[in-house]
Design a protein around this motif. Sequence first.
Motif, PDB file in Angstrom:
ATOM      1  N   ALA A  98      47.946  17.863  85.438  1.00 37.09           N
ATOM      2  CA  ALA A  98      46.413  18.211  85.517  1.00 37.09           C
ATOM      3  C   ALA A  98      46.157  19.489  85.427  1.00 37.09           C
ATOM      4  O   ALA A  98      45.312  19.969  84.538  1.00 37.09           O
ATOM      5  CB  ALA A  98      45.861  17.559  86.523  1.00 37.09           C
ATOM      6  N   TRP A  99      47.054  20.496  86.180  1.00 31.55           N
ATOM      7  CA  TRP A  99      46.757  22.016  85.916  1.00 31.55           C
ATOM      8  C   TRP A  99      47.318  22.375  84.642  1.00 31.55           C
ATOM      9  O   TRP A  99      46.681  23.232  83.949  1.00 31.55           O
ATOM     10  CB  TRP A  99      47.426  22.655  86.963  1.00 31.55           C
ATOM     11  N   PHE A 100      48.599  21.799  84.165  1.00 29.12           N
ATOM     12  CA  PHE A 100      48.847  22.121  82.763  1.00 29.12           C
ATOM     13  C   PHE A 100      47.682  21.927  81.631  1.00 29.12           C
ATOM     14  O   PHE A 100      47.571  22.830  80.739  1.00 29.12           O
ATOM     15  CB  PHE A 100      50.249  21.587  82.325  1.00 29.12           C
ATOM     16  N   SER A 101      47.255  20.790  81.780  1.00 32.64           N
ATOM     17  CA  SER A 101      46.275  20.427  80.939  1.00 32.64           C
ATOM     18  C   SER A 101      44.938  21.484  80.798  1.00 32.64           C
ATOM     19  O   SER A 101      44.515  21.796  79.829  1.00 32.64           O
ATOM     20  CB  SER A 101      45.771  18.980  81.000  1.00 32.64           C
ATOM     21  N   PHE A 102      44.527  21.609  82.249  1.00 31.95           N
ATOM     22  CA  PHE A 102      43.416  22.590  82.372  1.00 31.95           C
ATOM     23  C   PHE A 102      43.855  24.200  81.730  1.00 31.95           C
ATOM     24  O   PHE A 102      42.834  24.796  80.972  1.00 31.95           O
ATOM     25  CB  PHE A 102      43.364  22.981  83.836  1.00 31.95           C
ATOM     26  N   TRP A 103      44.889  24.469  81.923  1.00 31.93           N
ATOM     27  CA  TRP A 103      45.461  25.946  81.613  1.00 31.93           C
ATOM     28  C   TRP A 103      45.491  25.734  79.885  1.00 31.93           C
ATOM     29  O   TRP A 103      45.101  26.791  78.990  1.00 31.93           O
ATOM     30  CB  TRP A 103      46.776  26.448  82.143  1.00 31.93           C
ATOM     31  N   LEU A 104      46.231  24.783  79.406  1.00 29.48           N
ATOM     32  CA  LEU A 104      46.107  24.525  77.736  1.00 29.48           C
ATOM     33  C   LEU A 104      44.900  24.454  77.113  1.00 29.48           C
ATOM     34  O   LEU A 104      44.326  25.053  76.220  1.00 29.48           O
ATOM     35  CB  LEU A 104      46.905  23.405  77.755  1.00 29.48           C
ATOM     36  N   ALA A 105      43.880  23.792  78.050  1.00 29.02           N
ATOM     37  CA  ALA A 105      42.503  23.599  77.344  1.00 29.02           C
ATOM     38  C   ALA A 105      41.712  24.854  77.457  1.00 29.02           C
ATOM     39  O   ALA A 105      41.037  25.248  76.531  1.00 29.02           O
ATOM     40  CB  ALA A 105      41.636  22.752  78.343  1.00 29.02           C
ATOM     41  N   GLY A 106      42.062  25.742  78.458  1.00 27.35           N
ATOM     42  CA  GLY A 106      41.446  27.210  78.591  1.00 27.35           C
ATOM     43  C   GLY A 106      42.123  28.143  77.429  1.00 27.35           C
ATOM     44  O   GLY A 106      41.117  28.892  76.819  1.00 27.35           O
ATOM     45  N   ILE A 107      43.295  28.128  77.104  1.00 31.78           N
ATOM     46  CA  ILE A 107      43.903  28.700  76.088  1.00 31.78           C
ATOM     47  C   ILE A 107      43.157  28.397  74.799  1.00 31.78           C
ATOM     48  O   ILE A 107      43.059  29.255  73.985  1.00 31.78           O
ATOM     49  CB  ILE A 107      45.398  28.765  76.401  1.00 31.78           C
ATOM     50  N   THR A 108      43.297  27.110  74.618  1.00 32.06           N
ATOM     51  CA  THR A 108      42.975  26.579  73.236  1.00 32.06           C
ATOM     52  C   THR A 108      41.242  26.992  73.095  1.00 32.06           C
ATOM     53  O   THR A 108      40.826  27.521  72.080  1.00 32.06           O
ATOM     54  CB  THR A 108      42.858  25.108  73.274  1.00 32.06           C
ATOM     55  N   THR A 109      40.477  27.122  74.183  1.00 34.14           N
ATOM     56  CA  THR A 109      39.145  27.405  74.237  1.00 34.14           C
ATOM     57  C   THR A 109      38.881  28.971  73.827  1.00 34.14           C
ATOM     58  O   THR A 109      38.084  29.279  72.863  1.00 34.14           O
ATOM     59  CB  THR A 109      38.473  27.061  75.412  1.00 34.14           C
ATOM     60  N   LEU A 110      39.816  29.751  74.229  1.00 34.36           N
ATOM     61  CA  LEU A 110      40.026  31.109  74.097  1.00 34.36           C
ATOM     62  C   LEU A 110      40.357  31.531  72.647  1.00 34.36           C
ATOM     63  O   LEU A 110      39.843  32.355  72.045  1.00 34.36           O
ATOM     64  CB  LEU A 110      40.886  32.006  75.084  1.00 34.36           C
ATOM     65  N   VAL A 111      41.488  30.913  72.245  1.00 35.17           N
ATOM     66  CA  VAL A 111      41.843  30.979  70.899  1.00 35.17           C
ATOM     67  C   VAL A 111      40.797  30.312  69.910  1.00 35.17           C
ATOM     68  O   VAL A 111      40.571  31.070  68.869  1.00 35.17           O
ATOM     69  CB  VAL A 111      43.050  30.014  70.613  1.00 35.17           C
ATOM     70  N   ARG A 112      39.935  29.503  70.052  1.00 31.11           N
ATOM     71  CA  ARG A 112      38.998  28.745  69.252  1.00 31.11           C
ATOM     72  C   ARG A 112      38.090  30.029  69.109  1.00 31.11           C
ATOM     73  O   ARG A 112      37.309  30.189  68.140  1.00 31.11           O
ATOM     74  CB  ARG A 112      38.413  27.542  69.822  1.00 31.11           C
ATOM     75  N   LEU A 113      37.384  30.561  70.362  1.00 31.27           N
ATOM     76  CA  LEU A 113      36.468  31.724  70.450  1.00 31.27           C
ATOM     77  C   LEU A 113      36.752  32.981  69.723  1.00 31.27           C
ATOM     78  O   LEU A 113      35.971  33.238  68.774  1.00 31.27           O
ATOM     79  CB  LEU A 113      36.125  31.948  71.828  1.00 31.27           C
ATOM     80  N   VAL A 114      38.091  33.152  69.891  1.00 35.40           N
ATOM     81  CA  VAL A 114      38.615  34.337  68.840  1.00 35.40           C
ATOM     82  C   VAL A 114      38.528  33.923  67.203  1.00 35.40           C
ATOM     83  O   VAL A 114      38.101  34.886  66.553  1.00 35.40           O
ATOM     84  CB  VAL A 114      39.782  34.829  69.440  1.00 35.40           C
ATOM     85  N   ALA A 115      39.076  32.945  67.089  1.00 33.37           N
ATOM     86  CA  ALA A 115      39.163  32.356  65.837  1.00 33.37           C
ATOM     87  C   ALA A 115      37.835  32.151  65.255  1.00 33.37           C
ATOM     88  O   ALA A 115      37.654  32.193  63.903  1.00 33.37           O
ATOM     89  CB  ALA A 115      39.968  31.077  65.641  1.00 33.37           C
ATOM     90  N   LEU A 116      36.481  31.903  65.844  1.00 31.13           N
ATOM     91  CA  LEU A 116      35.486  31.720  65.267  1.00 31.13           C
ATOM     92  C   LEU A 116      34.779  33.299  64.494  1.00 31.13           C
ATOM     93  O   LEU A 116      34.268  33.058  63.417  1.00 31.13           O
ATOM     94  CB  LEU A 116      34.297  31.623  66.471  1.00 31.13           C
ATOM     95  N   GLY A 117      35.415  34.383  64.941  1.00 28.74           N
ATOM     96  CA  GLY A 117      35.263  35.533  64.072  1.00 28.74           C
ATOM     97  C   GLY A 117      36.134  35.610  62.798  1.00 28.74           C
ATOM     98  O   GLY A 117      35.842  36.716  62.072  1.00 28.74           O
ATOM     99  N   TRP A 118      37.263  34.704  62.617  1.00 35.49           N
ATOM    100  CA  TRP A 118      37.984  34.908  61.709  1.00 35.49           C
ATOM    101  C   TRP A 118      37.770  33.578  60.652  1.00 35.49           C
ATOM    102  O   TRP A 118      38.486  32.821  60.454  1.00 35.49           O
ATOM    103  CB  TRP A 118      39.419  34.807  62.015  1.00 35.49           C
ATOM    104  N   SER A 119      36.803  33.664  60.367  1.00 38.02           N
ATOM    105  CA  SER A 119      36.243  32.376  59.526  1.00 38.02           C
ATOM    106  C   SER A 119      36.943  32.366  58.176  1.00 38.02           C
ATOM    107  O   SER A 119      37.281  31.085  57.607  1.00 38.02           O
ATOM    108  CB  SER A 119      34.603  32.358  59.225  1.00 38.02           C
ATOM    109  N   LYS A 120      37.651  33.264  57.792  1.00 38.42           N
ATOM    110  CA  LYS A 120      38.486  33.173  56.389  1.00 38.42           C
ATOM    111  C   LYS A 120      39.774  33.007  56.712  1.00 38.42           C
ATOM    112  O   LYS A 120      40.635  32.685  55.680  1.00 38.42           O
ATOM    113  CB  LYS A 120      38.099  34.583  55.690  1.00 38.42           C
TER     114      LYS A 120
END
Length: 165
Positions: A98-120
């Motif tokens: 459960a904790w591993f899933s939470f941290w993986l979800a958080g990291i993925t959320t952060l990567v998705r946020l950063v990648a929003l600025g890299w649309s190309k």
Amino acid sequence: MDPQWKQFNRDMERLFEGFPNMHPLVVHFPIVLLILALLSQVLAVCYRRYRHEFNIVTFILLLLGTMGAFAAIQTAAHISGDADAEAFAVFDIHQRYAWFSFWLAGITTLVRLVALGWSKVIWTNYLIVILLISLSVTLFITGHHGARLVYRYGVGPKNNGVLMK
């Protein structure tokens, strides 16, 4: 452990006192959100025309799912001494994933946020799909062990083997 973190945990415990069965009510919502994030990201990869919109939807689903996962973890009860020894082992695995899933979800959320600025930059979409597939696997493992606790060992729904907070 940091004293502020301990105080936060105590405050969260007090917030949910009187709701021993809150965990099953809370846990399923973030699971659905996180799996829908995978679907949304796959659509972003497949449909170039709507990629940006699907990426935003993926981010929102990930953010809400991650916050919900934290709430689900915080509403989980602890297993008590009257449970089987095997149930303790399953509970530990369930909690760890459960904790591993939470941290993986958080990291993925952060990567998705950063990648929003890299649309190309297209490869970020594939990276996020891989992260979301990995997250789905950890969610499956977490859920499997949670179901084992309930249906095999009777922990939770009838308050068997659960220490009420």
